[in-house]
Scaffold this active site. Structure first.
Site, short mmCIF file in Angstrom:
data_model
loop_
_atom_site.label_atom_id
_atom_site.label_comp_id
_atom_site.label_asym_id
_atom_site.label_seq_id
_atom_site.Cartn_x
_atom_site.Cartn_y
_atom_site.Cartn_z
N SER A 139 3.92 -0.83 65.52
CA SER A 139 2.81 -0.59 64.59
C SER A 139 2.99 0.68 63.75
CB SER A 139 1.50 -0.47 65.37
OG SER A 139 1.57 0.57 66.33
N TYR A 140 4.00 1.50 64.03
CA TYR A 140 4.23 2.72 63.24
C TYR A 140 4.87 2.34 61.90
CZ TYR A 140 3.78 5.37 67.67
OH TYR A 140 3.36 5.91 68.86
N MET A 141 4.42 2.81 60.74
CA MET A 141 3.12 3.42 60.53
C MET A 141 2.32 2.52 59.60
SD MET A 141 2.61 6.05 62.34
CE MET A 141 1.07 6.60 61.61
#
Length: 313
Positions: A52-54
């Protein structure tokens, strides 16, 4: 970086884990490459990221950090020299921990990381809509397929953590070998107590995140001082608490005595705590990196550790 190799399951890792949450966000590709190069050159081998970054950054979709790390290892030919940890469950298109989602998210991460295996795979946030049996079985299948070497857990309730560990022991599936909690000098009850007791009882290695409290423990946040950082709001709020002010004073004293930067001292305290194997910290500029690299070789005295512990109580 001092040669202080630690163990997470059968993984040999450095005593300071480089956080990849800034890659593709506050550190662009070129800066990220420079930071990764310097970290590796110092002897560091442990890199933390998440699918999920970023995703929250304008123009991003999630996975940008993984892509940068994958591009870097491919360009440098260093994949076999580093331990890459990533996480599942929070990517905007792969939310949750259903078995199908875990399998699909793992394939996405493998592709972005340009690799055939994930060294350490965390469940990022628990998904209570899914039975722990389904989650642990799905993770076990990835391990058995050789796509994941070891599994770990980050944000999860105590009962679900215990149930997950019990299922693995009962069924002989892959078992969590590590835990990544929110833990630092101004946030101790997020790990100390029952959660750490579970880690000690089951031999889980601890890799704390927010080790520098969003930058507050670097010492740069002071009353009437403006700091240019995307995390300034989170960090500066600690100045409003008595604990934050006491910790800052103790950090000032120990930093002066030891000749070490505040960030090094704060992370060295964290590294000295029971179960902690490798604090996670990120650098968005090359100037922020040296204090992090100094952590594994920094041993605070018993008195210095006690003063920091007392100030942060």
């Amino acid at each position: 970086m001092a040669d202080t190799t630690k163990k997470i399951g059968d993984l040999d890792v450095s005593g300071l884990c480089l956080g990849g949450n800034v890659f593709g966000w506050t550190a662009d590709r070129d800066t990220s490459f420079q930071i990764l190069d310097a970290y590796a050159a110092s002897g560091g081998n442990f890199i933390d990221t998440a699918d999920s970054y970023m995703a929250s950054a304008p123009g991003n979709v999630g996975g940008e950090s993984e892509e940068i790390i994958g591009e870097w290892t491919a360009a440098r030919g260093t994949r076999d020299d580093v331990v890459i940890a990533t996480k599942v469950g929070r990517h905007p298109r792969r939310e949750g921990l259903s078995a199908a989602n875990i399998r699909a998210a793992a394939e996405d991460s493998l592709r972005r990381l340009r690799t055939d295996r994930i060294d350490l795979y965390y469940t990022h946030f628990d998904d209570e809509s899914v039975p722990v049996e389904e989650i642990m079985t799905a993770l076990d299948e990835l391990v058995r397929a050789g796509k994941v070497r070891q599994i770990a857990v980050s944000n999860i309730g105590l009962e679900r953590l215990e149930a997950s560990l019990a299922f693995s022991e009962r069924e002989g599936t892959a078992k969590y070998v590590g835990i990544q909690p929110h833990y630092n000098l101004v946030s101790r009850d997020t790990y100390e107590g029952p959660r750490r007791d579970i880690a000690e009882r089951h031999g889980l290695a601890c890799m704390p995140y927010y080790g520098l409290a969003s930058g507050f423990l670097t010492g740069k946040y002071r009353p009437d001082t403006e700091v240019d950082s995307a995390r300034a709001g989170k960090a500066a709020r600690h100045l409003e608490t008595e604990r934050g002010r006491k910790v800052l004073q103790a950090l000032d004293e120990v930093a002066q005595e030891s000749g070490k930067p505040h960030a090094t001292v704060a992370l060295a305290w964290l590294a000295a705590q029971p179960t902690v194997v490798a604090p996670i910290a990120s650098a968005r500029t090359m100037e922020q990196l040296p204090p992090l690299l100094d952590v594994p070789g920094t041993a605070l005295t018993g008195d210095q550790l006690s003063r920091l512990t007392e100030a942060s109580a």
